[in-house]
Scaffold this active site. Sequence first.
Site, PDB file in Angstrom:
ATOM      1  N   CYS A 144       0.865  -1.174   0.000  1.00 48.69           N
ATOM      2  CA  CYS A 144       0.000   0.000   0.000  1.00 48.69           C
ATOM      3  C   CYS A 144       0.905   1.228   0.000  1.00 48.69           C
ATOM      4  O   CYS A 144       2.088   1.122  -0.284  1.00 48.69           O
ATOM      5  CB  CYS A 144      -0.946  -0.014   1.202  1.00 48.69           C
ATOM      6  N   THR A 145       0.374   2.380   0.325  1.00 45.86           N
ATOM      7  CA  THR A 145       1.170   3.608   0.225  1.00 45.86           C
ATOM      8  C   THR A 145       2.329   3.633   1.216  1.00 45.86           C
ATOM      9  O   THR A 145       3.487   3.758   0.837  1.00 45.86           O
ATOM     10  CB  THR A 145       0.280   4.845   0.437  1.00 45.86           C
TER      11      THR A 145
END
Length: 255
Positions: free
Chosen positions: A182-183
């Site tokens: 994810c980020t």
Amino acid sequence: MIANTAAYHFAVIDAPQALCDQLQARAEASGLQGTILVAGEGLNLFLAGAPSAIDGFYAELRADARFADMRVKTSFSEHQPFARLKAKVKDEIISFRRDDGQPLDYPRAPAIDPATVQRWLRQGHDDAGKRVVMLDTRNLQEIEYGTFKDALVLPIHKFTDLPEALAPHREALKDSTVVSFCTGGIRCEKAALWMLNDGMDNVLQLDGGILGYFEEVGGEGYEGRCFVFDERVALDAELKPLVDEPLPGPRPSAF
């Protein structure tokens, strides 16, 4: 020069509102802008300001034993990407709503460092010769700006949709090593834990997320930019913003 930070940490917070108020006051006193999210499970921070002010804020935060090991991912811009400072108490610092995906209730799912992921992607398999599948746990709006080459992308618009969207792929993933990402790491930490508890014993999480990968090894194997939740819009593999402009000032009053 503005230092932009993303940080999260899971820890037991007995008085979330008191801590939220305290951190908001510290951030305001340091001239920081961004978002402070506090829950009984920990902190999630997106803060930007003068580098010295940012350093001071996190140094004071890490002096609290609960957050001594908090990892802070930092990038720089010419302009402030947040219009104001917001601080809020929430039920979860990232909403997942799955009892079997709560980091305070279970040991952390196995993580894999960026350098190893880079090597696996380069050689086309993990160290046991198994196919590696990069699993994007972000929503479609973010994925439009970029993702890992050949990543498994799910048609989700919010993180809570992930379990249902993953269901049709689980059989095909059984013989692979799945690396969730994810980020910055917070969503894939919960996602990997849930998958592990739900019977997927072949799942790892990318330590530090995409931003950590960019910091440590650059953009090899990644196509495009990484979406971020502020006025920079997205960062490239050198952590340079897609947009770096002064924020518009307040509109003049009609009276």
